[in-house]
Design a protein around this motif. Sequence first.
Motif, PDB file in Angstrom:
ATOM      1  N   PRO A 148       2.276  -1.094  -6.402  1.00 41.20           N
ATOM      2  CA  PRO A 148       1.541  -1.144  -5.103  1.00 41.20           C
ATOM      3  C   PRO A 148       1.700   0.219  -4.562  1.00 41.20           C
ATOM      4  N   THR A 149       0.637   1.153  -5.117  1.00 36.62           N
ATOM      5  CA  THR A 149       0.473   2.572  -4.428  1.00 36.62           C
ATOM      6  C   THR A 149       0.024   2.328  -3.046  1.00 36.62           C
ATOM      7  N   PRO A 150      -0.031   3.278  -2.255  1.00 34.33           N
ATOM      8  CA  PRO A 150      -0.174   3.084  -0.831  1.00 34.33           C
ATOM      9  C   PRO A 150      -1.885   2.660  -0.626  1.00 34.33           C
ATOM     10  N   GLU A 151      -2.744   3.108  -1.826  1.00 32.69           N
ATOM     11  CA  GLU A 151      -4.114   2.565  -1.837  1.00 32.69           C
ATOM     12  C   GLU A 151      -4.255   1.219  -2.232  1.00 32.69           C
ATOM     13  N   ARG A 152      -3.211   0.597  -3.000  1.00 31.48           N
ATOM     14  CA  ARG A 152      -3.292  -0.893  -3.533  1.00 31.48           C
ATOM     15  C   ARG A 152      -2.405  -1.663  -2.808  1.00 31.48           C
ATOM     16  N   ASP A 153      -1.660  -1.483  -1.742  1.00 26.51           N
ATOM     17  CA  ASP A 153      -0.780  -2.178  -0.932  1.00 26.51           C
ATOM     18  C   ASP A 153      -1.437  -3.135  -0.201  1.00 26.51           C
ATOM     19  N   PRO A 154      -1.341  -4.406  -0.539  1.00 19.25           N
ATOM     20  CA  PRO A 154      -1.936  -5.341   0.224  1.00 19.25           C
ATOM     21  C   PRO A 154      -1.486  -5.652   1.597  1.00 19.25           C
ATOM     22  N   GLN A 155      -0.456  -5.207   2.006  1.00 21.60           N
ATOM     23  CA  GLN A 155       0.442  -5.253   3.241  1.00 21.60           C
ATOM     24  C   GLN A 155       0.701  -4.239   4.059  1.00 21.60           C
ATOM     25  N   GLY A 156       0.883  -3.051   3.520  1.00 29.83           N
ATOM     26  CA  GLY A 156       1.486  -2.024   4.070  1.00 29.83           C
ATOM     27  C   GLY A 156       0.920  -0.512   3.340  1.00 29.83           C
ATOM     28  N   GLU A 157       1.862   0.507   3.435  1.00 27.15           N
ATOM     29  CA  GLU A 157       1.414   1.802   2.853  1.00 27.15           C
ATOM     30  C   GLU A 157       2.203   2.367   1.747  1.00 27.15           C
ATOM     31  N   GLY A 158       2.689   1.367   0.996  1.00 31.20           N
ATOM     32  CA  GLY A 158       3.150   1.916  -0.244  1.00 31.20           C
ATOM     33  C   GLY A 158       4.887   1.753  -0.183  1.00 31.20           C
ATOM     34  N   GLU A 159       5.261   0.986   0.836  1.00 27.78           N
ATOM     35  CA  GLU A 159       6.800   0.883   0.949  1.00 27.78           C
ATOM     36  C   GLU A 159       7.547   0.351  -0.302  1.00 27.78           C
ATOM     37  N   TRP A 160       6.872  -0.344  -1.122  1.00 28.35           N
ATOM     38  CA  TRP A 160       7.387  -1.096  -2.193  1.00 28.35           C
ATOM     39  C   TRP A 160       7.311  -0.231  -3.413  1.00 28.35           C
ATOM     40  N   GLU A 161       6.393   1.015  -3.400  1.00 31.70           N
ATOM     41  CA  GLU A 161       5.869   1.503  -4.616  1.00 31.70           C
ATOM     42  C   GLU A 161       7.173   1.984  -5.612  1.00 31.70           C
ATOM     43  N   GLU A 162       8.004   2.457  -4.926  1.00 30.04           N
ATOM     44  CA  GLU A 162       9.324   3.196  -5.625  1.00 30.04           C
ATOM     45  C   GLU A 162      10.210   2.002  -6.275  1.00 30.04           C
ATOM     46  N   ARG A 163      10.430   1.195  -5.405  1.00 34.20           N
ATOM     47  CA  ARG A 163      11.391   0.315  -6.034  1.00 34.20           C
ATOM     48  C   ARG A 163      10.789  -0.671  -7.067  1.00 34.20           C
ATOM     49  N   HIS A 164       9.376  -1.109  -6.845  1.00 32.49           N
ATOM     50  CA  HIS A 164       8.829  -1.706  -7.974  1.00 32.49           C
ATOM     51  C   HIS A 164       8.556  -0.927  -9.027  1.00 32.49           C
ATOM     52  N   GLU A 165       8.436   0.504  -8.972  1.00 30.63           N
ATOM     53  CA  GLU A 165       8.247   1.366 -10.161  1.00 30.63           C
ATOM     54  C   GLU A 165       9.781   1.469 -10.831  1.00 30.63           C
ATOM     55  N   ALA A 166      10.771   1.631 -10.295  1.00 33.06           N
ATOM     56  CA  ALA A 166      11.890   1.759 -10.829  1.00 33.06           C
ATOM     57  C   ALA A 166      12.573   0.295 -11.472  1.00 33.06           C
ATOM     58  N   ASP A 167      11.986  -0.761 -10.949  1.00 26.89           N
ATOM     59  CA  ASP A 167      12.674  -2.082 -11.510  1.00 26.89           C
ATOM     60  C   ASP A 167      11.768  -2.777 -12.292  1.00 26.89           C
ATOM     61  N   ARG A 168      10.645  -2.297 -12.649  1.00 22.93           N
ATOM     62  CA  ARG A 168       9.625  -3.058 -13.307  1.00 22.93           C
ATOM     63  C   ARG A 168       9.794  -3.362 -14.933  1.00 22.93           C
TER      64      ARG A 168
END
Length: 263
Positions: A148-168
């Motif tokens: 969920p990059t900022p451009e694709r975040d359905p809710q915010g501005e990419g707050e989950w990007e880093e964690r998702h990327e680290a854990d996927r």
Amino acid sequence: MPVSDSVDRDSGRETIGERGDEPAEGLPINELFYSLQGEGTLAGVPSVFVRTSGCNLRCWFCDSYHTSWEPTHAWQSLEEILAEIEAYDADHVVLTGGEPLLHDDSVALLEALADRGYHTTVETNGTIYRDAPIDLASISPKLASSTPTPERDPQGEGEWEERHEADRIDLDVLARLVADYDCQLKFVVTDADDMPEILELLADLRATAESPIRDDDVLLMPEGATRERLAETRSRVADLAMEYGFRYTPRLHVDLWNDAPET
Ligand SMILES: C[S@@+](CC[C@H](N)C(=O)[O-])C[C@H]1O[C@@H](n2cnc3c(N)ncnc32)[C@H](O)[C@@H]1O
Ligand SMILES: Nc1nc2[nH]cc(C(=O)O)c2c(=O)[nH]1
Ligand code: SF4
Ligand SMILES: [Mg+2]
């Protein structure tokens, strides 16, 4: 239409994040319904679906928004869940989510289902290992294109990007799941750009896992939560399956019922 039970899961709803705020017993249930397995090698098989709430990832495309981005549920005891399952005339149960393997009591539920003779499929993102009686581990490792990059975040501005990327991706967990269970690896694919990452992950996994992974166990599933979106992705993904020699899996439930809940 698939049928659902009569429990009112809208009353007393609360939201949860993930592990850590769970009562001692039971599971946060988002929905429980009878339908046809829509994905994978068992597509078309009548099955009861138990959907837990809460996920450790946040795929931008998640078709179960109310288990991940905005988790909602009713807590139910295992006895209540089993009684609802047994009310349907089915012998296949699909435990899904959210991420069902986040929850300790998913193991107890799977044990109770095995005792009762059910065939169990677990739909999992492959980041959490559990020792449980699982007949088919339906593993859907998440590719970079899910982040969920900022451009694709359905809710915010990419707050989950880093964690998702680290854990996927957790290669050790994937290798254990593949070694211990009959499994299918089900990749959500949008276009050809996803393929190098799939090939690389498979090579790493084949080098790590103690049991072989056949190309037949690798499924390409078109990205799309709606009929409209699937119309854009599915023929491209079918072509990729033929080109690379992997399986294609449809999303039968989307073809049949679009994005309706409890299907
Ligand atoms: C909602 S997830 C729940 C289980 C687990 N969290 C996982 O991701 O495997 C169930 C399945 O739906 C797939 N999925 C979710 N959103 C999708 C979408 N927009 N298009 C295609 N498949 C999707 C997931 O990859 C997974 O195979
Ligand atoms: N019919 C139907 N089949 C499915 N297979 C996997 C599903 C899931 O959400 O995990 C699913 C779902 O949501 N519905
Ligand atoms: S891992 Fe599964 S439930 Fe979690 S956000 Fe991704 S698709 Fe949704
Ligand atoms: Mg689904």
